[in-house]
Design a protein around this motif. Sequence first.
Motif, mmCIF file in Angstrom:
data_model
loop_
_atom_site.group_PDB
_atom_site.id
_atom_site.type_symbol
_atom_site.label_atom_id
_atom_site.label_comp_id
_atom_site.label_asym_id
_atom_site.label_seq_id
_atom_site.Cartn_x
_atom_site.Cartn_y
_atom_site.Cartn_z
ATOM 1 N N LEU A 1 62.213 86.489 40.420
ATOM 2 C CA LEU A 1 61.758 87.851 40.121
ATOM 3 C C LEU A 1 62.021 88.795 41.288
ATOM 4 O O LEU A 1 62.351 89.970 41.085
ATOM 5 N N ALA A 2 61.895 88.296 42.525
ATOM 6 C CA ALA A 2 62.180 89.139 43.689
ATOM 7 C C ALA A 2 63.655 89.521 43.722
ATOM 8 O O ALA A 2 64.011 90.668 44.024
ATOM 9 N N GLN A 3 64.533 88.568 43.397
ATOM 10 C CA GLN A 3 65.962 88.888 43.354
ATOM 11 C C GLN A 3 66.263 89.903 42.254
ATOM 12 O O GLN A 3 67.068 90.819 42.441
ATOM 13 N N TRP A 4 65.618 89.724 41.095
ATOM 14 C CA TRP A 4 65.832 90.685 40.017
ATOM 15 C C TRP A 4 65.335 92.072 40.421
ATOM 16 O O TRP A 4 65.968 93.086 40.112
ATOM 17 N N THR A 5 64.188 92.118 41.113
ATOM 18 C CA THR A 5 63.641 93.400 41.561
ATOM 19 C C THR A 5 64.602 94.082 42.525
ATOM 20 O O THR A 5 64.806 95.302 42.461
ATOM 21 N N ASP A 6 65.206 93.308 43.439
ATOM 22 C CA ASP A 6 66.192 93.897 44.354
ATOM 23 C C ASP A 6 67.317 94.571 43.583
ATOM 24 O O ASP A 6 67.706 95.710 43.875
ATOM 25 N N ARG B 1 52.637 90.253 39.344
ATOM 26 C CA ARG B 1 52.435 91.597 39.882
ATOM 27 C C ARG B 1 53.554 91.946 40.853
ATOM 28 O O ARG B 1 54.132 91.079 41.512
ATOM 29 N N LEU B 2 53.835 93.233 40.950
ATOM 30 C CA LEU B 2 54.767 93.773 41.942
ATOM 31 C C LEU B 2 54.000 94.773 42.784
ATOM 32 O O LEU B 2 53.511 95.778 42.266
ATOM 33 N N LEU B 3 53.877 94.524 44.080
ATOM 34 C CA LEU B 3 53.042 95.333 44.956
ATOM 35 C C LEU B 3 53.860 95.877 46.110
ATOM 36 O O LEU B 3 54.886 95.300 46.510
ATOM 37 N N SER B 4 53.377 96.982 46.654
ATOM 38 C CA SER B 4 54.002 97.567 47.843
ATOM 39 C C SER B 4 53.504 96.847 49.088
ATOM 40 O O SER B 4 52.370 96.350 49.139
ATOM 41 N N ASP C 1 57.378 106.775 42.972
ATOM 42 C CA ASP C 1 56.160 106.073 42.560
ATOM 43 C C ASP C 1 56.449 105.391 41.233
ATOM 44 O O ASP C 1 56.667 106.056 40.216
ATOM 45 N N LEU C 2 56.446 104.063 41.230
ATOM 46 C CA LEU C 2 56.764 103.283 40.027
ATOM 47 C C LEU C 2 55.562 102.468 39.591
ATOM 48 O O LEU C 2 54.689 102.128 40.400
ATOM 49 N N ASN C 3 55.534 102.152 38.299
ATOM 50 C CA ASN C 3 54.525 101.231 37.768
ATOM 51 C C ASN C 3 55.063 99.815 37.914
ATOM 52 O O ASN C 3 55.957 99.385 37.183
ATOM 53 N N GLY C 4 54.534 99.063 38.903
ATOM 54 C CA GLY C 4 55.060 97.730 39.192
ATOM 55 C C GLY C 4 54.907 96.761 38.055
ATOM 56 O O GLY C 4 55.804 95.957 37.765
ATOM 57 N N ALA C 5 53.760 96.799 37.364
ATOM 58 C CA ALA C 5 53.531 95.870 36.256
ATOM 59 C C ALA C 5 54.539 96.105 35.139
ATOM 60 O O ALA C 5 55.060 95.168 34.535
ATOM 61 N N CYS C 6 54.819 97.358 34.850
ATOM 62 C CA CYS C 6 55.777 97.688 33.789
ATOM 63 C C CYS C 6 57.186 97.279 34.191
ATOM 64 O O CYS C 6 57.986 96.849 33.370
ATOM 65 N N LEU C 7 57.514 97.416 35.484
ATOM 66 C CA LEU C 7 58.838 97.052 35.969
ATOM 67 C C LEU C 7 59.105 95.561 35.766
ATOM 68 O O LEU C 7 60.220 95.148 35.461
ATOM 69 N N LEU C 8 58.065 94.730 35.930
ATOM 70 C CA LEU C 8 58.233 93.280 35.772
ATOM 71 C C LEU C 8 58.099 92.816 34.329
ATOM 72 O O LEU C 8 58.497 91.704 33.997
ATOM 73 N N GLU C 9 57.518 93.658 33.492
ATOM 74 C CA GLU C 9 57.185 93.219 32.135
ATOM 75 C C GLU C 9 58.404 92.694 31.386
ATOM 76 O O GLU C 9 58.326 91.720 30.632
ATOM 77 N N ALA C 10 59.559 93.314 31.609
ATOM 78 C CA ALA C 10 60.746 92.950 30.833
ATOM 79 C C ALA C 10 61.262 91.562 31.171
ATOM 80 O O ALA C 10 61.961 90.956 30.366
ATOM 81 N N VAL C 11 60.951 91.045 32.367
ATOM 82 C CA VAL C 11 61.528 89.753 32.774
ATOM 83 C C VAL C 11 60.492 88.658 32.956
ATOM 84 O O VAL C 11 60.861 87.525 33.258
#
Length: 501
Positions: free
Chosen positions: A41-46, A155-158, A133-143
Amino acid sequence: MMVPVVFVATVCLVAAVYLMLDFQRMRSGVVQRYHTQALNLAQWTDRNLDRLAGLVRDAAGHSKDLCSPEGVRGLRQQLGTAPLLNVEFQGRQGDACTVRSAVSLDELCAGMSDRDPVQIPLDLGDGRRLLLDLNGACLLEAVVPPEADEGVRHRLLSVQLGRSMPATPQDTGDATVAGVLSMFVSPVELKAQSHKWPVVVVINVPESSLVHQWLATVPLQLSLISGLGIALWFGPMSLVRRRLSVEGQVRNALRRGDFFLAYLPLVDVASRNWVGAEALLRWRHARHGVLMPNSFIPWIETSPLIHDTTRWVLLQAARDLSHMSQKVPDFSLAVNVPPVQFSDTRLVQMADEAFGTRPLALCQVVFELTERQALDYDAPALGEVLRSLRHRGAQIAVDDFGVGFSNLALLGMIEVDFVKIDRSFLREEAWTEPHMLEAMVPLLRDLGVLIIAEGIETERQLERIRSCGIRFAQGFLFSRPIELEALLDGLPALPAPARPA
């Protein structure tokens, strides 16, 4: 009276220790699984944040003033459906503005509009800066995998810039809680930080999820422990004598020639001609008659006799193949090989001994990978054995595809010529939506493998595989396993040589 009490107490103690170790084993497996998932998930987030940053910079390149109506419109158009809360822009002249997303987050992220805000700073050059400013939970929801265990939270946190956070499993249980139970039943938190952006992926696995997964296996574990205790109580030495007896009988059978090969024909669906056969090991036992493979092969595969048995099978198969080739020159012969032997170079030596060392000596031989055990397909020894067999002309087949450890991922790890679809996909009572067979065939065909349907017993099953475009099949509809003489009788004779006029 003392002996039963001591025995029961010993069994209970062993059971308790075993269950504790089993829970810890299960827990370690869960930690490793989610640790790998966090890294992915971290690689996908990058990659996703790189894409968003590229879109923002592209918009900034078209408009020097992102606060202008044209700049705001261009920025909104580029970010599109990104789960955006707002964008804070600061220009080189000290001007600043805040741009909110044109798309409602309720439409993109139902129920997640106020969870896990993530701030991504971007330097646009020329003294211009921007904060997303992004919604981290929504960003990860798809994967996030839909089959995630109950209660597990992704969760995706700053994080602060410059702060290092290693991607290692961490336990979040309260260290001050006393008792043995707290050492095992504690929540797990897995973290994997982005290598490019100030964000971290966090996966929280609560105690309830761990306990729930473990409790699902407890009845089976208790049944096994109870069965073992009964077996030990009524005959602690009988299992040892039986094991020694089986080993001795197998050695004697190899020496006396009690084993023999039966052949299950491989049929061309279009013509129904026999184009090959699968060699099946049988044991003609002096006391119990002909034994089926399930009664002795699983034991042999885990014993030191596996190499002696495989050597005998290859030698006998080579002799029989010479007779088959006299009637059908390109007749193919498949030999089942346990997974453990595909990582052992002795398999290549035994194949050379049986079929010879001439070039392409194995061009009529198919080695079937049986999937009764897990196998490390990335092991160097496995790759070496497969390359050696292929260099000699052999082909590789995967047996019972779709069950056990056989899946599409396997086909991406090793080069396979044939895939044998397991008979469970062809049972007529299993013909329900969705049609798994019809879904698998195009995928396998695109991967460049030939498909063999196993267990064909009715004309309806034959018609179904024919409509799917499957070329080869095996099953009792065509023939049961037969010995060499019967197989040769079923093969067409070579045409007589033409006489000179």
